[in-house]
Design an enzyme around this catalytic site. Structure first.
Site: not given
Length: 502
Positions: A128, A167-168, A214, A345-346, A351
């Site tokens: 509504t 109507s809603t 597999t 990477s930090s 990387k």
């Protein structure tokens, strides 16, 4: 005409119980609007009104307005435009008012005023608040365009005129389905483009032999092109399945009004509204055969969500494979190279991580979770209405948006730039015992198994061991181990050359 921002502009009407300060003027920069609960100050420059204001106060949940989904705003305006045209057609609304509403809706359809759709995506009330936000914005925009001030609901009312015959409970789910159809078109376009990128790579890698696997163990040879062709095929199947869901969105309950009986609507209104809506949206919408059922049931949303989840999970599996195939670069599979997109990477220099497949995986996880939410919300409805369509709409819109963007970034920032590590692939094929499977018709399973064990223990080439055991000539072995034959790309010329194993 401009609005006096310090006076009550909501027009004549009864004063609600508890309407304290009914004669007090609005504060500077505000206007007074009323509903059945009393008076509310609304920013003078807002196109939305009292009902939207209460929703903002009641639902500070998601911190995300419905305007984050532009297609939904366009769908709402499209529904209201169709309803105005239908109401004028059946004589329920003057042509002048219908034209005002129609023109205001068209501005919204064209992308204007979306910032005025401010109610949160998470809300109580079965939608509504969203319906009234749309009604108020359209009404005040129409009033302004006609030369009246915002809030002059004695001239044009968001409920009596913009929401006439509605109507809603019928306009809101109808708008959701239209928006889903719009969203789906965007997603299908990206899905088709992504499938195309995988197909291009399949052709590019057509002659590159690799070891198939597999259960994460070496199996038999195939080509890298076949692997990527499989990715393209599964995406094509998803495209077909998602295309089929369009019919779930075509059946609407517009004209049902409150619970499906069509109360307050002219008998000819529903058909007229849907006819106009199809012209406006370009869709092929049709009235549900049972409006009572359609108004109370959310099964179509649940089915749509299930198909969306299917596509997300399959895409996630592809991304899992891409991460495995590109793992390394030294101690992993290292079969393909993904385009480096950012430092990984930090702490570890050099990387680079598979960030694009990773983000697509996470989108798939979110879509799967959203499907659970949609399922529970669909189950949670009671009697003649499901009150939980707001959360259904939000999570379906979010899933479609995220998946569309995920497909785009996967294609542009990953798939199109993938290269094959051909030396690595060739070395693995050369040292794999899986190729001996191709010789079973010639030397038998027992001999092949024994030679496979020898090759694993000694690290020697399978072809050499077969020749040394006098089981086949070098020429015959090399013919059977040709890449095209190993990968199944060379048509079988018949069984006459395959000896009978005694």
């Amino acid at each position: 005409m401009t609005t006096d921002v310090t006076t009550d502009t909501s027009g004549p009407g009864p004063i609600a119980p508890g309407d304290v300060g009914a004669d007090v003027p609005a504060a500077p920069g505000f206007r007074i609007e009323r509903d059945s609960l009393g008076r509310v100050e609304v920013p003078a420059d807002a196109y939305w009104g009292v009902h939207t204001k209460r929703a903002l106060e009641n639902f500070p949940i998601a911190k995300r307005p419905i305007s984050v989904y532009p297609d939904f705003v366009v769908a709402l305006a499209s529904v209201k435009q169709a309803c105005a045209r239908a109401n004028a057609e059946v004589g329920a609304l003057s042509q002048e008012r219908a034209d005002w509403i129609d023109a205001a809706c068209q501005e919204i359809i064209e992308g204007k005023h979306h910032d005025q759709f401010v109610v949160g995506v998470m809300q109580g009330g079965a939608g509504t608040s969203t319906n009234m936000n749309a009604n108020e914005v359209i009404c005040n925009l129409a009033l302004e365009n006609a030369g009246y001030g915002r809030g002059r609901y004695d001239i044009l009312s968001p409920i009596d005129h913009v929401n006439r015959s509605q109507s809603t409970n019928d306009t809101y789910p109808t708008a959701i389905k239209i928006a889903l159809a719009f969203f789906l078109k965007h997603l299908l376009r990206e899905l088709k483009a992504l499938q195309g990128s995988f197909s291009v790579k399949a052709d590019e890698f057509e002659q590159i032999l690799k070891v198939g696997r597999t259960q994460m163990q070496d199996a038999v040879p195939m080509t890298l092109g076949q692997e990527f062709h499989g990715f393209a095929t599964t995406l094509g199947e998803d495209y077909d399945r998602l295309t089929e869901t369009i019919w779930l969105l075509a059946e609407i309950n517009l004209g049902a009004t409150a619970i499906g009986t069509g109360i307050t609507a002219d008998p000819g209104y529903a058909a007229a509204a849907i006819r106009h809506l199809n012209v406006i949206t370009g869709l092929n919408l049709e009235a549900a055969p049972d409006l009572i059922e359609s108004t109370s049931d959310a099964g179509s949303f649940m089915s749509f969500s299930g198909n969306l989840k299917r596509s997300a999970i399959k895409l996630s599996k592809i991304c899992n494979d891409l991460r495995l195939l590109s793992s390394g670069p030294q101690a992993g599979f290292g079969e393909i190279n993904l385009p480096p997109r950012q430092a990984g990477s930090s702490i570890m220099p050099g990387k680079v991580n598979p960030v694009i497949p990773e983000v697509v995986n996470q989108v798939a996880f979110a879509v799967a979770g959203a499907d659970v939410t949609v399922t529970m919300a669909a189950e949670g409805g009671q009697l003649q209405l499901n009150a939980f369509e707001p959360v259904i709409a939000h999570y379906l819109f979010q899933s479609l948006t995220w998946m569309t963007q995920a497909m785009w970034t996967l294609r542009v920032n990953c798939i199109d730039g993938i290269t094959a590590n051909e030396d690595r692939l060739a070395a693995m094929v050369g040292s794999s015992v899986g190729v001996i499977t191709a010789l079973i018709p010639h030397i038998g399973y027992a001999a092949a198994a024994a030679l496979a064990q020898t090759a694993l223990l000694t690290g020697r080439n399978v072809a050499d061991l077969v020749v040394e055991a006098n089981l086949m000539t070098r020429e015959d072995v090399m013919r059977e181990l040709e890449p095209a034959r190993l990968s199944g790309m060379l048509p079988d010329t018949g069984t006459s050359s395959i000896p009978i194993i005694e």
